[in-house]
Design an enzyme around this catalytic site. Structure first.
Site, PDB file in Angstrom:
ATOM      1  N   ARG A 192       6.972   5.827  21.637  1.00  0.00           N
ATOM      2  CA  ARG A 192       6.880   6.675  22.832  1.00  0.00           C
ATOM      3  C   ARG A 192       5.687   7.591  22.608  1.00  0.00           C
ATOM      4  NH1 ARG A 192      11.259  10.286  26.047  1.00  0.00           N
ATOM      5  NH2 ARG A 192      11.565   8.202  26.881  1.00  0.00           N
ATOM      6  N   HIS A 223       7.246   3.003  31.854  1.00  0.00           N
ATOM      7  CA  HIS A 223       8.530   3.234  31.162  1.00  0.00           C
ATOM      8  C   HIS A 223       9.405   1.999  31.400  1.00  0.00           C
ATOM      9  CE1 HIS A 223      11.642   5.228  29.146  1.00  0.00           C
ATOM     10  NE2 HIS A 223      11.915   6.244  29.946  1.00  0.00           N
ATOM     11  N   GLN A 229      13.322   1.788  30.752  1.00  0.00           N
ATOM     12  CA  GLN A 229      14.068   2.513  31.787  1.00  0.00           C
ATOM     13  C   GLN A 229      14.283   1.638  33.012  1.00  0.00           C
ATOM     14  OE1 GLN A 229      15.179   5.906  31.566  1.00  0.00           O
ATOM     15  NE2 GLN A 229      16.377   5.099  33.262  1.00  0.00           N
ATOM     16  N   ASP A 241      12.303  11.130  40.272  1.00  0.00           N
ATOM     17  CA  ASP A 241      12.084  11.508  38.877  1.00  0.00           C
ATOM     18  C   ASP A 241      11.495  12.921  38.894  1.00  0.00           C
ATOM     19  OD1 ASP A 241      11.807  11.442  36.106  1.00  0.00           O
ATOM     20  OD2 ASP A 241       9.929  10.313  36.141  1.00  0.00           O
ATOM     21  N   CYS A 297      16.256   8.618  36.108  1.00  0.00           N
ATOM     22  CA  CYS A 297      16.190   8.269  34.671  1.00  0.00           C
ATOM     23  C   CYS A 297      16.698   9.389  33.780  1.00  0.00           C
ATOM     24  CB  CYS A 297      14.765   7.889  34.301  1.00  0.00           C
ATOM     25  SG  CYS A 297      13.595   9.277  34.335  1.00  0.00           S
ATOM     26  N   ARG A 320      20.745   2.143  29.239  1.00  0.00           N
ATOM     27  CA  ARG A 320      19.577   2.118  28.347  1.00  0.00           C
ATOM     28  C   ARG A 320      19.959   1.389  27.070  1.00  0.00           C
ATOM     29  NH1 ARG A 320      15.565   5.865  28.738  1.00  0.00           N
ATOM     30  NH2 ARG A 320      14.616   4.584  27.127  1.00  0.00           N
TER      31      ARG A 320
HETATM   32  N1   CP Z   1      15.111   8.656  30.515  1.00  0.00           N
HETATM   33  C1   CP Z   1      14.587   8.902  29.305  1.00  0.00           C
HETATM   34  O1   CP Z   1      13.704   8.180  28.812  1.00  0.00           O
HETATM   35  O2   CP Z   1      15.156   9.940  28.668  1.00  0.00           O
HETATM   36  P1   CP Z   1      14.670  10.649  27.315  1.00  0.00           P
HETATM   37  O3   CP Z   1      13.343  11.283  27.609  1.00  0.00           O
HETATM   38  O4   CP Z   1      15.738  11.625  26.987  1.00  0.00           O
HETATM   39  O5   CP Z   1      14.519   9.594  26.250  1.00  0.00           O
HETATM   40  N1  NVA Z   2       8.325  10.771  34.079  1.00  0.00           N
HETATM   41  C1  NVA Z   2       9.045  11.406  32.997  1.00  0.00           C
HETATM   42  C2  NVA Z   2      10.126  10.516  32.467  1.00  0.00           C
HETATM   43  C3  NVA Z   2      10.963  11.122  31.382  1.00  0.00           C
HETATM   44  C4  NVA Z   2      11.976  10.175  30.822  1.00  0.00           C
HETATM   45  C5  NVA Z   2       8.081  11.815  31.910  1.00  0.00           C
HETATM   46  O1  NVA Z   2       7.180  11.024  31.594  1.00  0.00           O
HETATM   47  O2  NVA Z   2       8.215  12.908  31.379  1.00  0.00           O
END
Ligand code: CP
Ligand code: NVA
Length: 308
Positions: free
Chosen positions: A104, A131, A134, A226, A266, A294
């Protein structure tokens, strides 16, 4: 399935998309029935994080345990990567130790480079661009609640971000129509929209983009939003809150969707901003099923990439 990496849903075939979905549903069912899985016995997943996470970290760690494997949490700041070691060296070194890498991070190119320079499967656990894990969990949740994916319509209202991009790719593969409504200047990446429209030709999905949230909501079976401020955009928060006001998923907007529409997000969610409490905590919301999925969706990805 012959998947080498899981970086973008655009890269997988329609058949592979369905195979992953079927495997996720099967693993979930078997796990709930008490079946013990050992497909990843002896395998280690290195999990690099340069951004915060609750769901992703926990679900990947638990998923690896449930498959008999070993998850290794690696905070990028504690790695030499955080002090400037190259992706090239990191990829080569990690490939000597682990059987797969989950990452990530901010720059999508770093994930592509990790896959290019390393010799083990790479899983994209969120970049500024995509993502994909997700989106797999999201459509799995839709399938469980609606009994199908093909021909349904998903309305995404809000920021044209990583979550929206991966949903575009997933809906195109699933034959699900998707309408994205964003403020001007916050649209989805034009290339992602073009690719999704191209992919959609194979499945009959209709992809539309607009700046009008009401138009996107029309006849929607699934409503999604989101955060308005993704990780890394904190400095823009005040400005974004002003610009996104009309894109809040609230009772008035939700009323434009189908009567039996469900709400997905998400998480993490910011109540009172992108969604109101009555929606995310109301009977139409399936956000905690979505969060649970997930785990199951990623277990399918892990088995497909690293399983015996
Ligand atoms: N939805 C999601 O990816 O959550 P986190 O940022 O908590 O991993
Ligand atoms: N769009 C958000 C998703 C978090 C899971 C971000 O990138 O912060």
């Amino acid at each position: 399935m012959n998947l080498k990496h899981f970086i973008s849903i655009h890269d997988i075939s329609v058949a592979e998309f369905h195979e992953l979905m079927d495997l996720a549903l099967k693993l979930k069912k078997e796990h709930k029935a008490g079946v013990k899985h050992t497909m990843l016995e002896g395998k280690t997943l290195g999990m690099i994080f340069t951004k915060s996470s609750t769901r992703t970290r926990i679900s990947f760690e638990v998923g690896m345990y449930q498959l008999g494997g070993h998850p290794m949490y690696l905070n990028a700041n504690d790695m030499q990567l955080g002090r400037g070691e190259s992706i090239y060296d990191t990829a080569n070194v990690m490939s000597r130790f682990v059987d797969g890498i989950m990452i990530r991070t901010y720059d999508h190119q770093d994930v592509l480079d990790l896959a290019k320079f390393g010799s083990v499967p790479v899983i994209n656990a969120l970049t500024d661009h995509l993502h994909p894990c997700q989106a797999m969990a999201d459509l799995m949740t839709v399938y469980e609640h609606k009994g199908k994916l093909e021909g349904l319509k998903l309305a995404y209202v809000g920021d044209g971000n990583n979550v929206a991009h991966s949903l575009l790719y997933a809906c195109a593969k699933a034959g699900m129509h998707m309408s994205v409504a964003t403020p001007k200047g916050y649209e989805c990446d034009a290339e992602v929209v073009k690719n999704a429209m191209e992919d959609a030709k194979e499945t009959g999905a209709v992809i539309t983009v607009t700046n009008d949230p009401k138009e996107a909501m029309k006849d929607a079976d699934v409503v999604c939003t989101d955060t308005w401020t993704s990780m890394g955009q904190e400095a823009e928060k005040a400005e974004r809150v002003k610009i996104f006001q009309d894109y809040q998923v609230n009772k008035e907007l939700f009323a434009l969707a189908k009567e039996d529409a469900i709400f997905i997000h998400c998480l993490p969610a910011y109540r009172g901003y992108e969604v109101t409490e009555d929606i995310i905590d109301g009977p139409m919301s399936v956000v905690f099923d979505e969060a649970e999925n997930r785990l199951h969706a990623q277990k399918a990805i892990l088995v497909a990439l690293m399983g015996k």
